[in-house]
Write an enzyme that holds these catalytic residues in place. Structure first.
Site, PDB file in Angstrom:
ATOM      1  N   GLY A  80       1.480  -0.267   1.223  1.00  0.00           N
ATOM      2  CA  GLY A  80       1.458  -0.414   0.066  1.00  0.00           C
ATOM      3  C   GLY A  80       0.975   0.762  -0.940  1.00  0.00           C
ATOM      4  O   GLY A  80       1.553   0.593  -2.005  1.00  0.00           O
TER       5      GLY A  80
ATOM      6  N   ASN B  22      -3.292  -7.268  -7.444  1.00  0.00           N
ATOM      7  CA  ASN B  22      -2.057  -6.855  -7.471  1.00  0.00           C
ATOM      8  C   ASN B  22      -0.866  -7.980  -7.306  1.00  0.00           C
ATOM      9  O   ASN B  22      -1.082  -9.024  -6.650  1.00  0.00           O
ATOM     10  CB  ASN B  22      -1.629  -5.590  -6.654  1.00  0.00           C
ATOM     11  CG  ASN B  22      -1.004  -6.062  -5.167  1.00  0.00           C
ATOM     12  OD1 ASN B  22       0.302  -6.270  -5.148  1.00  0.00           O
ATOM     13  ND2 ASN B  22      -1.760  -6.023  -4.346  1.00  0.00           N
ATOM     14  N   ARG B  23       0.157  -7.868  -8.049  1.00  0.00           N
ATOM     15  CA  ARG B  23       1.429  -8.872  -7.801  1.00  0.00           C
ATOM     16  C   ARG B  23       2.716  -7.809  -7.929  1.00  0.00           C
ATOM     17  O   ARG B  23       3.554  -8.098  -8.503  1.00  0.00           O
ATOM     18  CB  ARG B  23       1.407  -9.957  -8.946  1.00  0.00           C
ATOM     19  CG  ARG B  23       1.325  -9.501 -10.446  1.00  0.00           C
ATOM     20  CD  ARG B  23       1.344 -10.480 -11.341  1.00  0.00           C
ATOM     21  NE  ARG B  23       1.910 -10.012 -12.608  1.00  0.00           N
ATOM     22  CZ  ARG B  23       3.349  -9.857 -12.931  1.00  0.00           C
ATOM     23  NH1 ARG B  23       3.896 -10.698 -12.212  1.00  0.00           N
ATOM     24  NH2 ARG B  23       3.615  -9.251 -14.117  1.00  0.00           N
TER      25      ARG B  23
ATOM     26  N   PHE C  55       6.747  -6.160  -3.413  1.00  0.00           N
ATOM     27  CA  PHE C  55       7.536  -5.594  -2.722  1.00  0.00           C
ATOM     28  C   PHE C  55       8.857  -4.341  -3.552  1.00  0.00           C
ATOM     29  O   PHE C  55       9.875  -4.382  -3.436  1.00  0.00           O
ATOM     30  CB  PHE C  55       8.445  -6.004  -1.934  1.00  0.00           C
ATOM     31  CG  PHE C  55       7.529  -6.817  -0.601  1.00  0.00           C
ATOM     32  CD1 PHE C  55       6.323  -6.464  -0.139  1.00  0.00           C
ATOM     33  CD2 PHE C  55       8.284  -8.024   0.321  1.00  0.00           C
ATOM     34  CE1 PHE C  55       5.699  -7.037   0.531  1.00  0.00           C
ATOM     35  CE2 PHE C  55       7.721  -8.320   1.267  1.00  0.00           C
ATOM     36  CZ  PHE C  55       6.353  -7.951   1.654  1.00  0.00           C
TER      37      PHE C  55
ATOM     38  N   SER D  39       1.971 -10.928   2.557  1.00  0.00           N
ATOM     39  CA  SER D  39       2.079 -10.761   1.180  1.00  0.00           C
ATOM     40  C   SER D  39       1.973 -11.711   0.211  1.00  0.00           C
ATOM     41  O   SER D  39       2.864 -12.680   0.355  1.00  0.00           O
ATOM     42  CB  SER D  39       2.863  -9.568   0.735  1.00  0.00           C
ATOM     43  OG  SER D  39       2.531  -8.496   1.360  1.00  0.00           O
TER      44      SER D  39
ATOM     45  N   ASN E 215       2.973 -12.209  -2.832  1.00  0.00           N
ATOM     46  CA  ASN E 215       3.877 -11.807  -4.172  1.00  0.00           C
ATOM     47  C   ASN E 215       5.480 -11.835  -3.732  1.00  0.00           C
ATOM     48  O   ASN E 215       5.936 -11.597  -4.694  1.00  0.00           O
ATOM     49  CB  ASN E 215       3.380 -10.553  -4.614  1.00  0.00           C
ATOM     50  CG  ASN E 215       1.945 -10.298  -4.842  1.00  0.00           C
ATOM     51  OD1 ASN E 215       1.264 -11.246  -5.397  1.00  0.00           O
ATOM     52  ND2 ASN E 215       1.597  -9.212  -4.573  1.00  0.00           N
ATOM     53  N   THR E 216       5.459 -12.461  -2.493  1.00  0.00           N
ATOM     54  CA  THR E 216       7.063 -12.556  -2.253  1.00  0.00           C
ATOM     55  C   THR E 216       7.290 -14.150  -2.164  1.00  0.00           C
ATOM     56  O   THR E 216       6.787 -14.804  -0.973  1.00  0.00           O
ATOM     57  CB  THR E 216       7.791 -12.001  -1.276  1.00  0.00           C
ATOM     58  OG1 THR E 216       7.739 -10.475  -1.457  1.00  0.00           O
ATOM     59  CG2 THR E 216       9.153 -12.482  -0.957  1.00  0.00           C
TER      60      THR E 216
ATOM     61  N   LYS F 224       0.997  -8.530  10.735  1.00  0.00           N
ATOM     62  CA  LYS F 224       0.034  -8.482   9.658  1.00  0.00           C
ATOM     63  C   LYS F 224      -0.139  -9.855   9.108  1.00  0.00           C
ATOM     64  O   LYS F 224       0.618 -10.567   8.556  1.00  0.00           O
ATOM     65  CB  LYS F 224       0.403  -7.344   8.647  1.00  0.00           C
ATOM     66  CG  LYS F 224      -0.713  -7.461   7.652  1.00  0.00           C
ATOM     67  CD  LYS F 224      -0.558  -5.872   6.886  1.00  0.00           C
ATOM     68  CE  LYS F 224      -1.535  -5.957   5.529  1.00  0.00           C
ATOM     69  NZ  LYS F 224      -1.261  -4.606   4.902  1.00  0.00           N
TER      70      LYS F 224
ATOM     71  N   ASN G 234      -4.227  -8.869   5.263  1.00  0.00           N
ATOM     72  CA  ASN G 234      -3.562  -8.592   3.950  1.00  0.00           C
ATOM     73  C   ASN G 234      -4.635  -9.036   2.665  1.00  0.00           C
ATOM     74  O   ASN G 234      -5.704  -9.496   2.900  1.00  0.00           O
ATOM     75  CB  ASN G 234      -2.055  -9.409   3.772  1.00  0.00           C
ATOM     76  CG  ASN G 234      -0.945  -8.606   3.068  1.00  0.00           C
ATOM     77  OD1 ASN G 234      -1.350  -7.809   1.773  1.00  0.00           O
ATOM     78  ND2 ASN G 234       0.004  -8.114   3.672  1.00  0.00           N
TER      79      ASN G 234
ATOM     80  N   GLY H 199     -10.209  -5.159  -1.759  1.00  0.00           N
ATOM     81  CA  GLY H 199     -11.363  -4.415  -2.053  1.00  0.00           C
ATOM     82  C   GLY H 199     -12.666  -5.301  -1.432  1.00  0.00           C
ATOM     83  O   GLY H 199     -12.363  -6.121  -0.510  1.00  0.00           O
TER      84      GLY H 199
ATOM     85  N   GLY I 290     -11.591  -4.383   2.542  1.00  0.00           N
ATOM     86  CA  GLY I 290     -12.940  -4.232   2.015  1.00  0.00           C
ATOM     87  C   GLY I 290     -13.581  -3.014   2.958  1.00  0.00           C
ATOM     88  O   GLY I 290     -14.990  -3.372   2.841  1.00  0.00           O
TER      89      GLY I 290
ATOM     90  N   THR J 101      -8.284   0.079  -1.074  1.00  0.00           N
ATOM     91  CA  THR J 101      -8.989  -0.026  -2.131  1.00  0.00           C
ATOM     92  C   THR J 101     -10.322   0.686  -2.103  1.00  0.00           C
ATOM     93  O   THR J 101     -10.516   1.339  -3.248  1.00  0.00           O
ATOM     94  CB  THR J 101      -9.318  -1.573  -2.468  1.00  0.00           C
ATOM     95  OG1 THR J 101      -8.212  -2.443  -2.527  1.00  0.00           O
ATOM     96  CG2 THR J 101      -9.938  -2.083  -3.884  1.00  0.00           C
TER      97      THR J 101
HETATM   98  C1  LIG Z   1      -1.161  -2.374  -4.941  1.00  0.00           C
HETATM   99  C2  LIG Z   1      -1.446  -2.884  -3.600  1.00  0.00           C
HETATM  100  C3  LIG Z   1      -0.225  -3.034  -2.886  1.00  0.00           C
HETATM  101  C4  LIG Z   1      -0.100  -3.418  -1.496  1.00  0.00           C
HETATM  102  N1  LIG Z   1       1.121  -3.494  -0.970  1.00  0.00           N
HETATM  103  C5  LIG Z   1       1.284  -3.981   0.266  1.00  0.00           C
HETATM  104  C6  LIG Z   1       2.383  -4.049   0.972  1.00  0.00           C
HETATM  105  O1  LIG Z   1       3.749  -3.521   0.425  1.00  0.00           O
HETATM  106  N2  LIG Z   1       2.586  -4.439   2.067  1.00  0.00           N
HETATM  107  C7  LIG Z   1       1.385  -4.896   2.927  1.00  0.00           C
HETATM  108  O2  LIG Z   1       1.413  -5.275   4.178  1.00  0.00           O
HETATM  109  N3  LIG Z   1       0.300  -4.684   2.160  1.00  0.00           N
HETATM  110  C8  LIG Z   1       0.044  -4.349   1.018  1.00  0.00           C
HETATM  111  N4  LIG Z   1      -0.932  -4.200   0.469  1.00  0.00           N
HETATM  112  C9  LIG Z   1      -2.306  -4.662   1.326  1.00  0.00           C
HETATM  113  C10 LIG Z   1      -3.155  -3.751   1.855  1.00  0.00           C
HETATM  114  O3  LIG Z   1      -2.475  -2.951   2.817  1.00  0.00           O
HETATM  115  C11 LIG Z   1      -4.337  -4.266   2.351  1.00  0.00           C
HETATM  116  O4  LIG Z   1      -3.937  -5.141   3.444  1.00  0.00           O
HETATM  117  C12 LIG Z   1      -5.291  -4.763   1.461  1.00  0.00           C
HETATM  118  O5  LIG Z   1      -5.081  -4.385   0.162  1.00  0.00           O
HETATM  119  C13 LIG Z   1      -6.673  -4.938   1.921  1.00  0.00           C
HETATM  120  O6  LIG Z   1      -7.440  -3.553   2.414  1.00  0.00           O
HETATM  121  P1  LIG Z   1      -8.079  -2.981   1.085  1.00  0.00           P
HETATM  122  O7  LIG Z   1      -9.397  -4.062   0.987  1.00  0.00           O
HETATM  123  O8  LIG Z   1      -8.949  -1.691   2.044  1.00  0.00           O
HETATM  124  O9  LIG Z   1      -7.532  -2.467   0.189  1.00  0.00           O
HETATM  125  C14 LIG Z   1      -1.193  -3.832  -0.844  1.00  0.00           C
HETATM  126  C15 LIG Z   1      -2.551  -3.569  -1.474  1.00  0.00           C
HETATM  127  C16 LIG Z   1      -2.588  -3.115  -3.052  1.00  0.00           C
HETATM  128  C17 LIG Z   1      -3.691  -3.118  -3.652  1.00  0.00           C
END
Ligand SMILES: Cc1cc2nc3c(=O)[nH]c(=O)nc-3n(C[C@H](O)[C@H](O)[C@H](O)COP(=O)(O)O)c2cc1C
Length: 342
Positions: free
Chosen positions: A68, A116-117, A120, A184, A186-187, A222, A251, A270, A297, A319
């Site tokens: 992402g 986030n929203r 894709f 995700s 958001n889809t 995932k 995710n 986060g 996180g 994050t």
């Molecule tokens: C802005 C944003 C976009 C993301 N886009 C995707 C994505 O396209 N595909 C996916 O599998 N995870 C996506 N993620 C999820 C991250 O890969 C991860 O699983 C999630 O943020 C938890 O990890 P973190 O706490 O270190 O951010 C996205 C996360 C963020 C914040």
């Protein structure tokens, strides 16, 4: 003169203090809308990778960039120098799509979360595969590139498996591993694919493509952090029977966010995930001996240490990196190396 010298020394000490530099830079960057900051950061990295030659550190290492961040494979060249041992590009869908209207990325700085929203947004499979083909030869040989597979928003669920296979097909020559992303938030309808039957048929469709490659491409799945207990166990066991190679956990967690009086739905990442992602790692490890990449996180060396100790084969960060800054990953890798020697 002495006073001036003293000030000079103090100034250089400040500059050398990466934490302080990052705190100052971050307070400026965080004045801008979150997605603009993200684009600026990517621009900076693209520019720097052209003018600077930086050595990668400690490859291979188990710290990767989560999916992402670099959806379109724009900044991959720069990641080894920042310390990363791997990166997951995408989510990639067969056809390019714009994603949801902006604003779609928000900071919850007080709690060190992002919301986030995005939906894709990406350049589509052919374009991104072409880009990866160009970039791959410039990367250190042992830097690992995963490709996160998704479906287009307008593909009906009954054709979802075909979308995942279509994307895989374009990356057979470049991907080091694939991740089926059904988690995700958001889809619309995507998370409904998280059933043993539907996941098995997606895995089978992607495997048909993978078998056309001369090398074995590991296939991971995932999952969402909300899955737990018997529901999670049934999925894990079904995927193990379908002979996948491992799990990426987790995710973002679904939720709502209020911005200027408008209520958005999307996913949180986060600190909010630190405990849950760790719990899911331990839970899935109790059901299967398949490897797990732990994500969610992770903010510091202690988080990395705990996840690896609990059986994660690798970790990914998104994050934590946004809040921790560009020097964080090298710091984590140094701590991991020290850990290994201990
Ligand atoms: C802005 C944003 C976009 C993301 N886009 C995707 C994505 O396209 N595909 C996916 O599998 N995870 C996506 N993620 C999820 C991250 O890969 C991860 O699983 C999630 O943020 C938890 O990890 P973190 O706490 O270190 O951010 C996205 C996360 C963020 C914040």
């Amino acid at each position: 003169v002495q006073l001036k010298r003293k000030h000079e020394i103090h100034f250089f000490k400040l500059i050398r203090n990466q934490n302080l530099m990052w705190t100052l830079l971050r307070s400026l960057l965080f004045l801008l809308p979150a997605e603009l900051t993200h684009e600026l950061a990517k621009f900076g990295m693209k520019w720097m990778s052209r003018v600077l030659f930086l050595h990668p550190i400690a490859l291979p290492n188990p710290i990767g960039l989560a999916a992402g961040f670099d959806k379109n494979c724009e900044i991959l060249e720069f990641l080894p120098a920042l310390g990363f041992g791997s990166a997951e590009i995408g989510t990639v869908t067969p056809r390019a799509q714009a994603g949801n209207p902006k604003p779609r990325l928000f900071r919850d700085s007080k709690n060190k979360n992002l919301f986030n929203r995005m939906g894709f947004n990406n350049w589509g499979s052919l374009e991104i595969a072409k880009r990866l083909r160009e970039v791959k030869p410039k990367l250190p040989a042992n830097f690992i590139v995963g490709v996160n597979l998704g479906k287009n928003k307008d593909t009906p669920d009954e054709n979802a498996a075909n979308d995942y296979a279509l994307v895989a097909k374009d990356f057979l020559d470049t991907a080091d591993y694939f991740v089926i992303n059904v988690s995700s938030p958001n889809t619309p309808g995507l998370r409904a694919l998280q059933t043993p039957e539907k996941l098995t048929s997606i895995v089978e469709a992607v495997k048909v493509e993978c078998e056309k490659s001369s090398k074995k491409i590991p296939l991971w799945v995932k999952l969402a952090p909300e899955l737990t207990g018997e529901t999670l166990k049934a999925i894990v066991l079904a995927l193990q029977s379908a002979r996948i190679d491992g799990f990426v956990l987790t995710n973002t967690v679904a939720g709502g966010f209020s911005h200027r009086g408008i209520e958005h739905t999307g996913g949180y990442s986060g600190k909010i995930l630190t405990v849950t992602a760790f719990e899911r790692l331990k839970e899935v490890k109790s059901y299967t001996s398949l490897p797990v990449i732990s994500v969610g996180g992770i903010f510091d060396a202690k988080d990395v240490h705990e996840r690896l100790k609990a059986g994660a084969s690798a970790v990914q960060i998104y994050t934590g990196w946004v809040y921790g800054g560009p020097f964080l990953i090298r710091k984590l890798v140094r701590a991991w190396k020290k850990d290994q020697r201990a």
